[in-house]
Design an enzyme around this catalytic site. Structure first.
Site, PDB file in Angstrom:
ATOM      1  N   CYS A 141      -2.853 -11.531 -16.104  1.00  0.00           N
ATOM      2  CA  CYS A 141      -3.605 -12.537 -15.345  1.00  0.00           C
ATOM      3  C   CYS A 141      -5.073 -12.590 -15.755  1.00  0.00           C
ATOM      4  CB  CYS A 141      -3.463 -12.258 -13.855  1.00  0.00           C
ATOM      5  SG  CYS A 141      -3.732 -10.532 -13.402  1.00  0.00           S
TER       6      CYS A 141
HETATM    7  N1  LIG Z   1       0.656  -9.729  -9.328  1.00  0.00           N
HETATM    8  C1  LIG Z   1       0.008 -10.375 -10.295  1.00  0.00           C
HETATM    9  O1  LIG Z   1      -1.005 -11.047 -10.058  1.00  0.00           O
HETATM   10  C2  LIG Z   1       0.500 -10.292 -11.691  1.00  0.00           C
HETATM   11  C3  LIG Z   1       1.481  -9.414 -12.080  1.00  0.00           C
HETATM   12  N2  LIG Z   1       1.862  -9.361 -13.389  1.00  0.00           N
HETATM   13  C4  LIG Z   1       2.893  -8.421 -13.797  1.00  0.00           C
HETATM   14  O2  LIG Z   1       4.155  -8.933 -13.346  1.00  0.00           O
HETATM   15  C5  LIG Z   1       5.006  -7.872 -12.984  1.00  0.00           C
HETATM   16  C6  LIG Z   1       5.472  -8.092 -11.541  1.00  0.00           C
HETATM   17  O3  LIG Z   1       4.322  -8.080 -10.714  1.00  0.00           O
HETATM   18  P1  LIG Z   1       4.390  -8.327  -9.145  1.00  0.00           P
HETATM   19  O4  LIG Z   1       5.305  -9.448  -8.864  1.00  0.00           O
HETATM   20  O5  LIG Z   1       3.000  -8.395  -8.681  1.00  0.00           O
HETATM   21  O6  LIG Z   1       5.036  -6.955  -8.682  1.00  0.00           O
HETATM   22  P2  LIG Z   1       5.630  -6.592  -7.259  1.00  0.00           P
HETATM   23  O7  LIG Z   1       5.292  -5.175  -7.013  1.00  0.00           O
HETATM   24  O8  LIG Z   1       5.185  -7.582  -6.260  1.00  0.00           O
HETATM   25  O9  LIG Z   1       7.199  -6.747  -7.488  1.00  0.00           O
HETATM   26  C7  LIG Z   1       7.914  -5.899  -8.334  1.00  0.00           C
HETATM   27  C8  LIG Z   1       9.381  -6.290  -8.333  1.00  0.00           C
HETATM   28  O10 LIG Z   1      10.111  -5.369  -9.135  1.00  0.00           O
HETATM   29  C9  LIG Z   1      11.162  -4.752  -8.362  1.00  0.00           C
HETATM   30  N3  LIG Z   1      11.154  -3.348  -8.763  1.00  0.00           N
HETATM   31  C10 LIG Z   1      10.178  -2.435  -8.569  1.00  0.00           C
HETATM   32  N4  LIG Z   1      10.482  -1.266  -9.144  1.00  0.00           N
HETATM   33  C11 LIG Z   1      11.689  -1.441  -9.724  1.00  0.00           C
HETATM   34  C12 LIG Z   1      12.548  -0.598 -10.474  1.00  0.00           C
HETATM   35  N5  LIG Z   1      12.218   0.670 -10.750  1.00  0.00           N
HETATM   36  N6  LIG Z   1      13.724  -1.104 -10.927  1.00  0.00           N
HETATM   37  C13 LIG Z   1      14.088  -2.376 -10.643  1.00  0.00           C
HETATM   38  N7  LIG Z   1      13.308  -3.218  -9.918  1.00  0.00           N
HETATM   39  C14 LIG Z   1      12.125  -2.761  -9.477  1.00  0.00           C
HETATM   40  C15 LIG Z   1      10.783  -4.988  -6.921  1.00  0.00           C
HETATM   41  O11 LIG Z   1      11.891  -5.253  -6.089  1.00  0.00           O
HETATM   42  P3  LIG Z   1      12.828  -4.165  -5.459  1.00  0.00           P
HETATM   43  O12 LIG Z   1      11.946  -2.978  -5.201  1.00  0.00           O
HETATM   44  O13 LIG Z   1      13.362  -4.810  -4.225  1.00  0.00           O
HETATM   45  O14 LIG Z   1      13.859  -3.917  -6.509  1.00  0.00           O
HETATM   46  C16 LIG Z   1      10.014  -6.288  -6.988  1.00  0.00           C
HETATM   47  O15 LIG Z   1      10.915  -7.377  -6.940  1.00  0.00           O
HETATM   48  C17 LIG Z   1       4.207  -6.586 -13.168  1.00  0.00           C
HETATM   49  O16 LIG Z   1       4.519  -6.017 -14.412  1.00  0.00           O
HETATM   50  C18 LIG Z   1       2.775  -7.066 -13.158  1.00  0.00           C
HETATM   51  O17 LIG Z   1       1.946  -6.231 -13.909  1.00  0.00           O
HETATM   52  C19 LIG Z   1       1.353 -10.187 -14.334  1.00  0.00           C
HETATM   53  C20 LIG Z   1       0.400 -11.098 -14.004  1.00  0.00           C
HETATM   54  C21 LIG Z   1      -0.121 -11.229 -12.659  1.00  0.00           C
HETATM   55  C1  LIG Z   2      -5.996  -6.123  -8.488  1.00  0.00           C
HETATM   56  C2  LIG Z   2      -5.124  -5.414  -9.482  1.00  0.00           C
HETATM   57  O1  LIG Z   2      -4.795  -4.256  -9.318  1.00  0.00           O
HETATM   58  N1  LIG Z   2      -4.746  -6.112 -10.514  1.00  0.00           N
HETATM   59  C3  LIG Z   2      -3.861  -5.605 -11.535  1.00  0.00           C
HETATM   60  C4  LIG Z   2      -3.565  -6.713 -12.476  1.00  0.00           C
HETATM   61  C5  LIG Z   2      -2.153  -6.580 -12.896  1.00  0.00           C
HETATM   62  C6  LIG Z   2      -1.743  -7.625 -13.837  1.00  0.00           C
HETATM   63  O2  LIG Z   2      -1.581  -8.746 -13.603  1.00  0.00           O
HETATM   64  O3  LIG Z   2      -1.654  -7.280 -15.039  1.00  0.00           O
HETATM   65  P1  LIG Z   2      -0.461  -6.562 -15.795  1.00  0.00           P
HETATM   66  O4  LIG Z   2       0.600  -7.563 -15.887  1.00  0.00           O
HETATM   67  O5  LIG Z   2      -1.081  -6.239 -17.076  1.00  0.00           O
HETATM   68  O6  LIG Z   2      -0.072  -5.335 -15.030  1.00  0.00           O
HETATM   69  C7  LIG Z   2      -4.466  -4.454 -12.326  1.00  0.00           C
HETATM   70  O7  LIG Z   2      -5.664  -4.416 -12.535  1.00  0.00           O
HETATM   71  O8  LIG Z   2      -3.674  -3.633 -12.819  1.00  0.00           O
END
Ligand SMILES: NC(=O)C1=CN([C@@H]2O[C@H](COP(=O)(O)OP(=O)(O)OC[C@H]3O[C@@H](n4cnc5c(N)ncnc54)[C@H](OP(=O)(O)O)[C@@H]3O)[C@@H](O)[C@H]2O)C=CC1
Ligand SMILES: CC(=O)N[C@@H](CCC(=O)OP(=O)(O)O)C(=O)O
Length: 389
Positions: free
Chosen positions: A207
């Site tokens: 992000c």
């Molecule tokens: N949040 C953000 O702003 C952004 C996030 N990302 C990346 O996107 C990815 C997802 O982020 P986000 O949606 O915020 O994460 P969340 O923590 O909100 O969701 C994670 C998801 O993965 C599942 N999960 C967690 N651990 C495991 C496991 N060991 N095995 C299988 N399923 C698992 C969880 O569901 P359940 O536990 O029910 O299985 C849940 O659906 C991350 O890699 C993050 O770095 C990228 C850009 C922006």
């Molecule tokens: C506020 C906050 O904790 N933000 C996350 C951004 C995660 C993310 O979007 O990046 P990745 O997909 O590279 O994990 C962080 O800094 O790790």
């Protein structure tokens, strides 16, 4: 029937796509390359650069347009990590997508429950293992997989797909494959779009990294030193798993600095722009949205007006990048699907500019960008199903 001026070819996952042989064809274009993998633009002879008015479009990597869309057959999408913030944001988008349909949503916690907020049909959450995923993939009932899992968790799924030589499109939202050259790191406004159309292993940028690269890319050839990026994210950036960065008691009336050197996005931005940057992340008490303030030393004297024109030229035709005069407000980008870039404050020496940008981390920072990439890789028009700014 294909028009006489088109050629049919297969993309990386075996689908027939057609390319129109016009001068705008991405297959015929040869945009200039910077040392990085992103296309860039040169401005020394541009009239606007010399302060003589506005230049014509110079975006070297323009959107492909609807005419390049080769697929009008629906695709079935499976989402692993569907409970999380980014997974839910993608479900919202797919709910309104004219061609893509969700077929499987996986969550360990919600397995057995009905998916809410998806109107096309009833879907029950499953807890899919890598082995389950491969069985579904082999049965030919899935065209695209999205992995919205925490960093470090996608590998068993990816290995299973690779061992089975799956030709399905896989988009990984985590950081796990952003440094792996066998994957396509896909930021459509900067990555050659024709390459994304051919890709089956797509690493979705982070992000902060998306906002920062879009903010810096137009200035790469004007850099006079290392850019510094000050970033503040809403706490949804830290995901749903409890952590100090989404602890609302800690964040109340507060701004919290973390990972002030060596954040993974510092490496991601530096690697994909091809130049070192310093990145200083912070988290605040709002839910979604990132503000970036980027300090850019210049290698020559420039004016604010010229710099703004460079951004307008570079992003001409981009529906998800808006160049504005004032510094954009993070509150205004919340829930929107693009990036706003503005500010363009030049100091009294003329050799330093500060540019600000805003991005919704869950949308263009994750799910919207994932959808742009899936649209391209599955043969649809890039903005299909995406509300543009
Ligand atoms: N949040 C953000 O702003 C952004 C996030 N990302 C990346 O996107 C990815 C997802 O982020 P986000 O949606 O915020 O994460 P969340 O923590 O909100 O969701 C994670 C998801 O993965 C599942 N999960 C967690 N651990 C495991 C496991 N060991 N095995 C299988 N399923 C698992 C969880 O569901 P359940 O536990 O029910 O299985 C849940 O659906 C991350 O890699 C993050 O770095 C990228 C850009 C922006
Ligand atoms: C506020 C906050 O904790 N933000 C996350 C951004 C995660 C993310 O979007 O990046 P990745 O997909 O590279 O994990 C962080 O800094 O790790």
């Amino acid at each position: 029937m294909l028009p006489a001026t088109s050629v049919a070819m297969r993309n990386g996952h075996g689908q027939v796509v057609r390319s129109l042989l016009t001068s705008a064809s991405p297959f015929l274009a040869s945009p200039r390359q910077t040392p990085s993998r992103f296309t860039s633009t040169k401005f020394p002879t541009s009239p606007s650069w010399q302060g003589r008015g506005y230049a014509t479009t110079t975006n070297p990597n323009p959107p492909l347009g609807k005419k390049n869309a080769s697929n009008d057959v629906p695709s079935r999408i499976a989402l692993i990590g569907a409970r999380g913030y980014t997974g839910q944001a993608l479900i919202d988008l797919l709910n309104n997508h004219p061609y893509m349909d969700l077929c499987h949503v996986s969550s360990r916690e919600l397995a057995g429950q009905e998916l809410k907020g998806y109107d096309k049909r009833k879907i029950i959450y499953e807890n899919l293992s890598p082995e389950d995923a491969i069985e579904l993939d082999k049965s030919g009932k899935v065209d695209g997989w999205v992995l919205a899992l925490p960093n470090g968790v996608a590998k068993p799924f990816v290995e299973a797909f690779d061992n089975a030589k799956s030709k399905s499109v896989i988009v990984d939202l985590s950081a796990d494959y952003r440094f792996d050259d066998s994957w396509t790191y896909a930021l459509p406004e900067l990555t050659k779009r024709s390459a994304i159309c051919q890709a089956t292993r797509i690493s979705n940028p982070g992000c902060y990294a998306t906002g920062a690269q879009l903010t810096l890319a137009p200035m790469l050839e004007h850099l006079g030193g290392e850019p510094c990026i000050f970033g503040v994210s809403g706490y949804s950036g830290a995901g749903t798993r409890p952590s100090p960065n989404n602890d609302l008691n800690r964040l109340k009336d507060n701004l919290v600095a973390y990972s002030l050197t060596g954040h993974i996005h510092e490496r991601e931005i530096s690697r994909h722009l091809g130049t070192p940057v310093a990145f200083m992340p912070h988290v605040a008490s709002w839910f979604r949205g990132i503000h970036l303030t980027v300090n850019i030393p210049l290698n020559k004297t420039m004016t604010s007006r010229d710099i703004r024109q460079i951004y307008q030229d570079r992003y001409a035709g981009e529906k998800l990048v808006k160049v504005v005069g004032e510094a954009p407000l993070v509150r205004s980008i919340s829930g929107l699907h693009g990036v706003e870039i503005g500010g363009f404050a030049v100091d009294s020496t003329g050799k330093r500019v500060v540019v600000c940008s805003t991005i919704d981390n869950l949308n263009k920072g994750a799910s919207t960008q994932c959808l742009q990439n899936m649209n391209l890789a599955l043969g649809y028009a890039e903005y299909e199903g995406i509300p543009t700014m």
